[in-house]
Design a protein around this motif. Structure first.
Motif, PDB file in Angstrom:
ATOM      1  N   SER A  62      11.499  27.723  -7.881  1.00 57.68           N
ATOM      2  CA  SER A  62      11.681  27.890  -6.760  1.00 57.68           C
ATOM      3  C   SER A  62      10.937  27.132  -5.199  1.00 57.68           C
ATOM      4  N   GLU A  63      11.301  26.897  -4.759  1.00 57.96           N
ATOM      5  CA  GLU A  63      11.021  25.919  -3.773  1.00 57.96           C
ATOM      6  C   GLU A  63       9.798  26.517  -2.901  1.00 57.96           C
ATOM      7  N   VAL A  64       8.760  25.865  -3.333  1.00 55.94           N
ATOM      8  CA  VAL A  64       7.660  26.943  -2.589  1.00 55.94           C
ATOM      9  C   VAL A  64       6.547  25.459  -1.366  1.00 55.94           C
ATOM     10  N   PHE A  65       5.296  25.854  -0.579  1.00 55.28           N
ATOM     11  CA  PHE A  65       4.609  24.637  -0.559  1.00 55.28           C
ATOM     12  C   PHE A  65       3.153  25.173  -0.394  1.00 55.28           C
ATOM     13  N   LEU A  66       2.930  24.762  -1.629  1.00 53.12           N
ATOM     14  CA  LEU A  66       1.849  23.832  -2.120  1.00 53.12           C
ATOM     15  C   LEU A  66       0.626  23.872  -1.041  1.00 53.12           C
ATOM     16  N   VAL A  67      -0.767  24.509  -1.042  1.00 51.94           N
ATOM     17  CA  VAL A  67      -1.421  24.539   0.048  1.00 51.94           C
ATOM     18  C   VAL A  67      -2.975  24.235  -1.188  1.00 51.94           C
ATOM     19  N   VAL A  68      -3.075  22.326  -0.928  1.00 53.46           N
ATOM     20  CA  VAL A  68      -4.301  22.235  -1.692  1.00 53.46           C
ATOM     21  C   VAL A  68      -5.636  21.946  -0.918  1.00 53.46           C
ATOM     22  N   GLN A  69      -6.815  22.627  -0.893  1.00 54.36           N
ATOM     23  CA  GLN A  69      -8.548  22.394  -0.763  1.00 54.36           C
ATOM     24  C   GLN A  69      -9.445  22.093  -0.798  1.00 54.36           C
TER      25      GLN A  69
END
Length: 428
Positions: A148-155
């Motif tokens: 799947s095309e997704v946006f990952l957010v890493v903090q």
């Protein structure tokens, strides 16, 4: 005019289709802001009296490296299939840490929803509210993960130096837990219980209407005084006093009403006051059986008297301060006795939130927030209305048959778009 409007709306809807199908996720992802996420985190930390997080570019680089690695190795976890750990990306970015942590999120479209999801998770929430962390870096990266095309957010969180948790001194407090303010007691005052904090087994002195009742030793922060203390009817004020370790005297008071269930005598307590907020005023109503002669509410230096009868008060919202304030409610009864209660504007319904007093909940109304999908369906509705008006105009001019193919084309085009939106072929 109608024809041009229909063409304009059709072009607009068609543009939405292309944006939704091919580029809308990019637009949504632009709403995920590192700055906003840090501000949201610091707002929650401020409520917990924690120092704010500072933004660090090296931690941002570490977050980017972690996201790229998840896309490359196709995994969604804190640790990768080749034993990759969050800490190796932090060290690889050149950040030397004494304390570090990581939060992950995917599939969100705005900063608030990302932060809300983290705060709803105990482990992610613990990272955001960890007093050890001093700095943070965030990366939002688009890619294909597990099909799947997704946006990952890493903090990424970090502290370059170890900082021991702050130990705040406990503020000494004294509180009467039973009976509670406003209670109506049918058997008299037979038991008084409460708790102390920040004090070493103090001696609590209890009074009834300024008359000494006795003393109770606080053990394990709890105190209690039992036995038939009083059966006198009417309003009774119980006061607890104690000297703290610094010789600072603490007090707490409650007002209760003692009634005689055998004779049917009716007392008065705070539960007898009901409030209702209208568009223009706060309406107060005294709702118990005991006959009263006056009813007043005092806010600051302004006193509001009953207007329609001795049981109702109307306080105009325009005359009230915007901030929360104390309200003194006073009643005088037919037998000459009186009582007074202390409340606040928020309890009486002055704020925009739901408030409860005397078992009555009042809600204010807010305009509903429309989602993008609802706006699009609104455009569809407007377009169909204009289409009907256009058809009526053509029928009036006897040109309906001449333009029938144009009308059918409009209807077919809008119908296809509506089906696509309704059944999820185009996601918004």
């Amino acid at each position: 005019m109608l024809r041009n409007t229909l063409r304009l709306l059709s072009v607009l809807l068609l543009s939405i289709v292309f944006v939704s199908r091919f580029g809308f996720t990019d637009l949504l992802a632009s709403e995920i802001s590192s700055i906003a996420l840090v501000e949201l985190a610091n707002k929650d930390r401020q409520e917990k009296e924690l120092p704010p997080l500072k933004y660090n570019k090296k931690l941002e680089r570490a977050a980017f490296l972690k996201a790229e690695n998840m896309f490359k190795e196709q995994y969604w976890a804190h640790y990768g299939p080749n034993k990759e750990s969050p800490w190796q990306f932090i060290l690889e970015s050149g950040y030397t840490y004494a304390y570090a942590g990581e939060n992950l999120a995917k599939g969100f479209s705005d900063s608030q929803s990302v932060h809300d999801a983290w705060m709803a998770s105990p482990t992610h929430r613990a990272n955001i509210l960890d007093g050890q962390f001093q700095e943070v870096g965030i990366a939002t990266v688009k890619g294909r993960l597990l099909g799947s095309e997704v946006f990952l957010v890493v903090q990424m969180f970090g502290s370059p130096t170890y900082r021991p948790p702050e130990t705040r001194p406990i503020t000494p407090t004294l509180k009467i837990d039973y009976p509670k303010d406003g209670d109506i007691l049918e058997d008299g005052i037979t038991n008084i219980r409460g708790e102390t904090k920040g004090l070493t087994d103090p001696m609590v002195t209890l009074y009834l209407n300024n008359a000494l009742l006795g003393s109770a030793q606080s053990e394990d922060s709890k105190f209690s005084l039992e036995s038939p203390l009083t059966a006198a009817e009417g309003d009774q004020m119980i006061t607890a006093k104690v000297a703290s370790n610094d010789e600072i005297y603490l007090t707490d008071s409650v007002v209760v009403t003692v009634v005689n269930k055998d004779t049917g005598a009716v007392g008065i307590s705070k539960t007898c006051i009901q409030s209702k907020k209208t568009a223009l005023a706060i309406e107060l109503h005294y709702d118990c059986q005991r006959e009263n002669t006056t009813f007043t509410a005092t806010v600051g230096t302004t006193k509001y008297m009953q207007n329609r009868n001795v049981r109702d008060i109307s306080i105009p919202l325009s005359s009230l301060p915007r901030e929360n304030a104390t309200v003194i409610l006073s009643l005088t009864f037919a037998d000459g006795t009186s009582t007074a209660f202390m409340s606040t504007l928020s309890e009486l319904g002055r704020t925009t939130e739901s408030t409860t007093i005397a078992g009555t909940t009042e809600n204010t109304y807010r305009l509903p927030s429309l989602q993008i999908r609802e706006w699009i369906f609104g455009l569809f509705g407007l377009t169909f209305v204009l289409l009907l008006l256009y058809a009526g105009q053509l029928a009036y001019k006897k040109q309906l048959l001449l333009h029938r193919y144009e009308l059918l084309s409009f209807m077919f085009f809008l119908g296809i778009l509506l089906i696509a939106f309704n059944f999820g072929y185009i996601r918004v």
